[in-house]
Design a protein around this motif. Structure first.
Motif, PDB file in Angstrom:
ATOM      1  N   SER A   1      -8.105  23.306 -16.746  1.00  0.00           N
ATOM      2  CA  SER A   1      -9.354  22.877 -16.117  1.00  0.00           C
ATOM      3  C   SER A   1      -9.336  23.283 -14.650  1.00  0.00           C
ATOM      4  O   SER A   1      -8.281  23.486 -14.055  1.00  0.00           O
ATOM      5  N   THR A   2     -10.520  23.409 -14.079  1.00  0.00           N
ATOM      6  CA  THR A   2     -10.647  23.740 -12.667  1.00  0.00           C
ATOM      7  C   THR A   2     -11.398  22.624 -11.956  1.00  0.00           C
ATOM      8  O   THR A   2     -12.317  22.024 -12.513  1.00  0.00           O
ATOM      9  N   PHE A   3     -10.985  22.367 -10.735  1.00  0.00           N
ATOM     10  CA  PHE A   3     -11.581  21.338  -9.895  1.00  0.00           C
ATOM     11  C   PHE A   3     -11.855  21.909  -8.515  1.00  0.00           C
ATOM     12  O   PHE A   3     -11.177  22.848  -8.093  1.00  0.00           O
ATOM     13  N   GLU A   4     -12.822  21.325  -7.820  1.00  0.00           N
ATOM     14  CA  GLU A   4     -12.919  21.566  -6.394  1.00  0.00           C
ATOM     15  C   GLU A   4     -11.828  20.738  -5.747  1.00  0.00           C
ATOM     16  O   GLU A   4     -11.461  19.684  -6.244  1.00  0.00           O
ATOM     17  N   HIS A   5     -11.304  21.201  -4.640  1.00  0.00           N
ATOM     18  CA  HIS A   5     -10.217  20.489  -3.976  1.00  0.00           C
ATOM     19  C   HIS A   5     -10.768  19.192  -3.396  1.00  0.00           C
ATOM     20  O   HIS A   5     -11.530  19.191  -2.441  1.00  0.00           O
ATOM     21  N   SER A   6     -10.409  18.066  -4.013  1.00  0.00           N
ATOM     22  CA  SER A   6     -10.919  16.764  -3.574  1.00  0.00           C
ATOM     23  C   SER A   6      -9.966  15.665  -4.011  1.00  0.00           C
ATOM     24  O   SER A   6      -8.963  15.910  -4.687  1.00  0.00           O
ATOM     25  N   VAL A   7     -10.318  14.452  -3.641  1.00  0.00           N
ATOM     26  CA  VAL A   7      -9.509  13.292  -4.009  1.00  0.00           C
ATOM     27  C   VAL A   7      -9.602  13.036  -5.510  1.00  0.00           C
ATOM     28  O   VAL A   7      -8.663  12.489  -6.109  1.00  0.00           O
ATOM     29  N   GLU A   8     -10.686  13.464  -6.127  1.00  0.00           N
ATOM     30  CA  GLU A   8     -10.878  13.229  -7.559  1.00  0.00           C
ATOM     31  C   GLU A   8      -9.797  13.900  -8.400  1.00  0.00           C
ATOM     32  O   GLU A   8      -9.438  13.406  -9.469  1.00  0.00           O
ATOM     33  N   VAL A   9      -9.263  15.004  -7.919  1.00  0.00           N
ATOM     34  CA  VAL A   9      -8.173  15.669  -8.645  1.00  0.00           C
ATOM     35  C   VAL A   9      -6.951  14.754  -8.678  1.00  0.00           C
ATOM     36  O   VAL A   9      -6.319  14.576  -9.727  1.00  0.00           O
ATOM     37  N   GLU A  10      -6.628  14.187  -7.528  1.00  0.00           N
ATOM     38  CA  GLU A  10      -5.477  13.291  -7.456  1.00  0.00           C
ATOM     39  C   GLU A  10      -5.678  12.075  -8.353  1.00  0.00           C
ATOM     40  O   GLU A  10      -4.749  11.622  -9.029  1.00  0.00           O
ATOM     41  N   GLU A  11      -6.902  11.541  -8.363  1.00  0.00           N
ATOM     42  CA  GLU A  11      -7.189  10.392  -9.212  1.00  0.00           C
ATOM     43  C   GLU A  11      -7.056  10.747 -10.686  1.00  0.00           C
ATOM     44  O   GLU A  11      -6.498   9.974 -11.474  1.00  0.00           O
ATOM     45  N   ALA A  12      -7.545  11.905 -11.073  1.00  0.00           N
ATOM     46  CA  ALA A  12      -7.440  12.340 -12.469  1.00  0.00           C
ATOM     47  C   ALA A  12      -5.983  12.508 -12.873  1.00  0.00           C
ATOM     48  O   ALA A  12      -5.582  12.095 -13.971  1.00  0.00           O
ATOM     49  N   LEU A  13      -5.181  13.093 -11.996  1.00  0.00           N
ATOM     50  CA  LEU A  13      -3.768  13.279 -12.318  1.00  0.00           C
ATOM     51  C   LEU A  13      -3.048  11.940 -12.422  1.00  0.00           C
ATOM     52  O   LEU A  13      -2.183  11.758 -13.288  1.00  0.00           O
ATOM     53  N   ALA A  14      -3.417  10.995 -11.569  1.00  0.00           N
ATOM     54  CA  ALA A  14      -2.804   9.663 -11.644  1.00  0.00           C
ATOM     55  C   ALA A  14      -3.175   8.965 -12.950  1.00  0.00           C
ATOM     56  O   ALA A  14      -2.323   8.331 -13.592  1.00  0.00           O
ATOM     57  N   VAL A  15      -4.429   9.095 -13.369  1.00  0.00           N
ATOM     58  CA  VAL A  15      -4.864   8.477 -14.625  1.00  0.00           C
ATOM     59  C   VAL A  15      -4.150   9.127 -15.806  1.00  0.00           C
ATOM     60  O   VAL A  15      -3.721   8.445 -16.746  1.00  0.00           O
ATOM     61  N   LEU A  16      -4.003  10.447 -15.764  1.00  0.00           N
ATOM     62  CA  LEU A  16      -3.305  11.134 -16.857  1.00  0.00           C
ATOM     63  C   LEU A  16      -1.843  10.703 -16.943  1.00  0.00           C
ATOM     64  O   LEU A  16      -1.304  10.545 -18.038  1.00  0.00           O
ATOM     65  N   GLU A  17      -1.203  10.489 -15.806  1.00  0.00           N
ATOM     66  CA  GLU A  17       0.180  10.023 -15.824  1.00  0.00           C
ATOM     67  C   GLU A  17       0.271   8.591 -16.358  1.00  0.00           C
ATOM     68  O   GLU A  17       1.227   8.244 -17.047  1.00  0.00           O
ATOM     69  N   LYS A  18      -0.731   7.773 -16.046  1.00  0.00           N
ATOM     70  CA  LYS A  18      -0.727   6.392 -16.539  1.00  0.00           C
ATOM     71  C   LYS A  18      -0.978   6.325 -18.040  1.00  0.00           C
ATOM     72  O   LYS A  18      -0.552   5.379 -18.703  1.00  0.00           O
ATOM     73  N   THR A  19      -1.676   7.330 -18.587  1.00  0.00           N
ATOM     74  CA  THR A  19      -1.933   7.328 -20.024  1.00  0.00           C
ATOM     75  C   THR A  19      -0.725   7.776 -20.829  1.00  0.00           C
ATOM     76  O   THR A  19      -0.758   7.750 -22.055  1.00  0.00           O
ATOM     77  N   GLY A  20       0.325   8.221 -20.161  1.00  0.00           N
ATOM     78  CA  GLY A  20       1.546   8.547 -20.884  1.00  0.00           C
ATOM     79  C   GLY A  20       1.954  10.000 -20.821  1.00  0.00           C
ATOM     80  O   GLY A  20       2.959  10.367 -21.421  1.00  0.00           O
ATOM     81  N   LEU A  21       1.210  10.855 -20.145  1.00  0.00           N
ATOM     82  CA  LEU A  21       1.633  12.252 -20.012  1.00  0.00           C
ATOM     83  C   LEU A  21       2.705  12.339 -18.929  1.00  0.00           C
ATOM     84  O   LEU A  21       2.492  11.890 -17.805  1.00  0.00           O
ATOM     85  N   PRO A  22       3.861  12.902 -19.254  1.00  0.00           N
ATOM     86  CA  PRO A  22       4.896  13.039 -18.221  1.00  0.00           C
ATOM     87  C   PRO A  22       4.477  14.058 -17.154  1.00  0.00           C
ATOM     88  O   PRO A  22       3.691  14.973 -17.402  1.00  0.00           O
ATOM     89  N   ARG A  23       5.000  13.872 -15.983  1.00  0.00           N
ATOM     90  CA  ARG A  23       4.643  14.724 -14.850  1.00  0.00           C
ATOM     91  C   ARG A  23       5.044  16.186 -15.086  1.00  0.00           C
ATOM     92  O   ARG A  23       4.360  17.097 -14.615  1.00  0.00           O
ATOM     93  N   HIS A  24       6.108  16.431 -15.818  1.00  0.00           N
ATOM     94  CA  HIS A  24       6.545  17.808 -16.035  1.00  0.00           C
ATOM     95  C   HIS A  24       5.628  18.568 -17.001  1.00  0.00           C
ATOM     96  O   HIS A  24       5.778  19.777 -17.158  1.00  0.00           O
TER      97      HIS A  24
END
Length: 153
Positions: free
Chosen positions: A5-28
């Motif tokens: 996926s592509t994003f504009e550089h914003s805080v929303e990218v960080e929020e999406a990555l944090a939510v994905l990590e909380k759902t169980g996807l490992p950081r690697h």
């Protein structure tokens, strides 16, 4: 399965990555790539854009030339003569042209020509099992992804 996926550089990218990590996807299994803006590259063939001070100077010189010609013509009938009247009108024309151009630039061009500098886009590459594909895709769309694509392995 890979999700890209592509994003504009914003805080929303960080929020999406944090939510994905909380759902169980490992950081690697999540990778982000900063894309390069083509507009910011130096191009030798690109047209030269004058700066504000250069453009104002050119307008001042044009005003000086125009008013000095008129001043010299009128100077033949005025008591100071064509030389003094020509020099005074050239100075007045330069100041008038320079000032008018700077005023117009500060009010009009600042709003119209000065574009918001666009930050580079981010590509987010996620490796996830097919069972969590729809959840990951929903999170990406929820946090304003520009595009989302999939690649089945």
């Amino acid at each position: 399965m890979l999700i890209i996926s592509t994003f504009e550089h914003s805080v929303e990218v960080e929020e999406a990555l944090a939510v994905l990590e909380k759902t169980g996807l490992p950081r690697h299994q999540i990778m982000t790539v900063m894309m390069d803006n083509h507009d910011e590259r130096f191009d030798k063939n690109a047209k030269w854009h004058p700066s504000q001070k250069t453009l104002a100077f050119e307008a001042g010189m044009a005003g000086a030339t125009g008013l000095s010609v008129i001043g010299i013509s009128c100077g033949f009938v005025l008591p100071w003569g064509p030389i003094y009247i020509g020099i005074l009108s050239a100075l007045f024309g330069f100041v008038l042209g320079y000032t008018i151009t700077r005023v117009v630039q500060s009010s009009y061009f600042h709003k119209v020509i000065r574009k918001k500098e666009r930050l580079p886009e981010l590509a987010v590459i996620i490796q996830c099992p097919e069972g969590s594909f729809h959840d990951v895709q929903r999170v990406l769309w929820e946090y304003s992804a520009l595009s989302v694509g999939t690649l089945k392995q």
